[in-house]
Design a protein around this motif. Structure first.
Motif, PDB file in Angstrom:
ATOM      1  N   ALA A  99      -1.714   4.990   2.068  1.00 16.53           N
ATOM      2  CA  ALA A  99      -0.537   4.358   2.668  1.00 16.53           C
ATOM      3  C   ALA A  99      -0.829   3.856   4.080  1.00 16.53           C
ATOM      4  O   ALA A  99      -0.236   2.867   4.530  1.00 16.53           O
ATOM      5  N   SER A 100      -1.762   4.512   4.783  1.00 17.46           N
ATOM      6  CA  SER A 100      -2.074   4.101   6.151  1.00 17.46           C
ATOM      7  C   SER A 100      -2.699   2.713   6.213  1.00 17.46           C
ATOM      8  O   SER A 100      -2.740   2.100   7.290  1.00 17.46           O
ATOM      9  N   THR A 101      -3.169   2.198   5.066  1.00 19.20           N
ATOM     10  CA  THR A 101      -3.727   0.842   5.038  1.00 19.20           C
ATOM     11  C   THR A 101      -2.683  -0.190   5.444  1.00 19.20           C
ATOM     12  O   THR A 101      -3.022  -1.289   5.899  1.00 19.20           O
TER      13      THR A 101
ATOM     14  N   TRP B 133       0.823  -1.210   0.000  1.00 21.37           N
ATOM     15  CA  TRP B 133       0.000   0.000   0.000  1.00 21.37           C
ATOM     16  C   TRP B 133       0.853   1.255   0.000  1.00 21.37           C
ATOM     17  O   TRP B 133       0.463   2.282  -0.591  1.00 21.37           O
ATOM     18  N   ILE B 134       2.003   1.201   0.642  1.00 19.81           N
ATOM     19  CA  ILE B 134       2.896   2.369   0.655  1.00 19.81           C
ATOM     20  C   ILE B 134       3.443   2.626  -0.745  1.00 19.81           C
ATOM     21  O   ILE B 134       3.437   3.776  -1.233  1.00 19.81           O
ATOM     22  N   VAL B 135       3.888   1.577  -1.417  1.00 19.10           N
ATOM     23  CA  VAL B 135       4.416   1.729  -2.778  1.00 19.10           C
ATOM     24  C   VAL B 135       3.330   2.241  -3.717  1.00 19.10           C
ATOM     25  O   VAL B 135       3.556   3.158  -4.523  1.00 19.10           O
TER      26      VAL B 135
ATOM     27  N   ILE C 229      -1.844  14.576  -1.938  1.00 17.69           N
ATOM     28  CA  ILE C 229      -0.990  14.128  -0.853  1.00 17.69           C
ATOM     29  C   ILE C 229      -1.804  13.586   0.325  1.00 17.69           C
ATOM     30  O   ILE C 229      -1.432  12.576   0.933  1.00 17.69           O
ATOM     31  N   VAL C 230      -2.944  14.219   0.649  1.00 15.01           N
ATOM     32  CA  VAL C 230      -3.741  13.763   1.792  1.00 15.01           C
ATOM     33  C   VAL C 230      -4.306  12.368   1.529  1.00 15.01           C
ATOM     34  O   VAL C 230      -4.204  11.469   2.377  1.00 15.01           O
ATOM     35  N   ARG C 231      -4.887  12.169   0.356  1.00 20.15           N
ATOM     36  CA  ARG C 231      -5.471  10.860   0.067  1.00 20.15           C
ATOM     37  C   ARG C 231      -4.398   9.804  -0.171  1.00 20.15           C
ATOM     38  O   ARG C 231      -4.598   8.618   0.102  1.00 20.15           O
ATOM     39  N   ALA C 232      -3.234  10.203  -0.653  1.00 18.80           N
ATOM     40  CA  ALA C 232      -2.132   9.250  -0.809  1.00 18.80           C
ATOM     41  C   ALA C 232      -1.647   8.772   0.559  1.00 18.80           C
ATOM     42  O   ALA C 232      -1.384   7.578   0.756  1.00 18.80           O
TER      43      ALA C 232
END
Length: 233
Positions: free
Chosen positions: A169-171, A147-149, A162-165
């Motif tokens: 990533a928090s998943t 999820w980070i990648v 950036i906020v939704r990205a």
């Protein structure tokens, strides 16, 4: 030789995955939010409130499976600008979805042990086998980093802000494994998934004509038939 190109899995499958996948996972997490996260308490809750716990785990598992077209939707949009991030993010996340599906199957079996042998026997069986080696253990890294990648790729490609990205990533903070209860990170991770993907699902849904009138009853009929066939074994 002529070929006809098409976009797999299609707009409707992508929209369903983007909208329903995160929502179902969040629902599953919230349904068991008041139960201690370790497996003895999870199994005790199955004995005390089987309908709610089965709905919780079923919703989470269904949401996890529905994420595959959502991931492909992201990968296709990232690919044009950031193909390497799209490739590796997609491969890692999809591999992680397979691992979570495996964990859901093991959890389901543990639920059946509660029904057949009682909660104490089920707890003992799970405790004795919890660390057993299986092929999907190798995918734990994929579950965490995928999820980070994918989020970095979506941000670099301009698919997500950036906020939704960061929300996507928090998943990666979602706990991995069998009979996982709900903690603060579970809620945060699934809320982040909703924030990242649901608006994209709405956009995909609106980006084209509505389905034909007969698509609705056909979908209900096919889904009902699938359920009946599954129940028949």
């Amino acid at each position: 030789m002529s070929t006809t190109s098409f976009t797999f899995p299609g707009r409707w499958a992508e929209a369903a995955g983007l909208l329903l996948g995160p929502a179902l996972m969040l629902t599953g997490v919230l349904l068991r939010a008041d139960v201690d996260g370790f497996f003895p308490a999870q199994l005790a809750a199955v004995a005390a409130d089987p309908v709610r716990m089965n709905l919780s785990y079923a919703a989470f598992a269904a949401g996890n499976v529905l994420l595959w077209p959502a991931v492909i939707a992201l990968v296709r949009r990232i690919w044009a600008a950031q193909p390497r991030w799209a490739l590796w993010g997609g491969l890692l996340v999809l591999s992680g979805l397979f691992a979570r599906a495996f964990h859901a199957g093991v959890s389901h079996l543990a639920f059946q042990l509660v029904d057949v042998q009682g909660v104490r026997a089920a707890q003992q069986a799970v405790a004795a086998s919890y660390g057993a080696v299986h092929v999907f253990k190798a995918l734990s890294v994929a579950v965490f980093f995928g999820w980070i990648v994918l989020a970095v790729g979506a941000w670099r490609a301009g698919v997500l802000g950036i906020v939704r990205a960061v929300a996507l990533a928090s998943t990666s903070a979602l706990p991995i494994g069998v009979l996982k209860g709900t903690g603060p990170m579970s809620v945060l991770a699934t809320l982040g998934l909703c924030l990242a993907l649901v608006p994209l699902g709405v956009r995909v849904l609106r980006d084209g004509p509505p389905p034909r009138w007969w698509a609705y009853p056909l979908t209900v009929a096919v889904g009902g038939a699938a359920v009946l066939l599954g129940l028949a074994g």
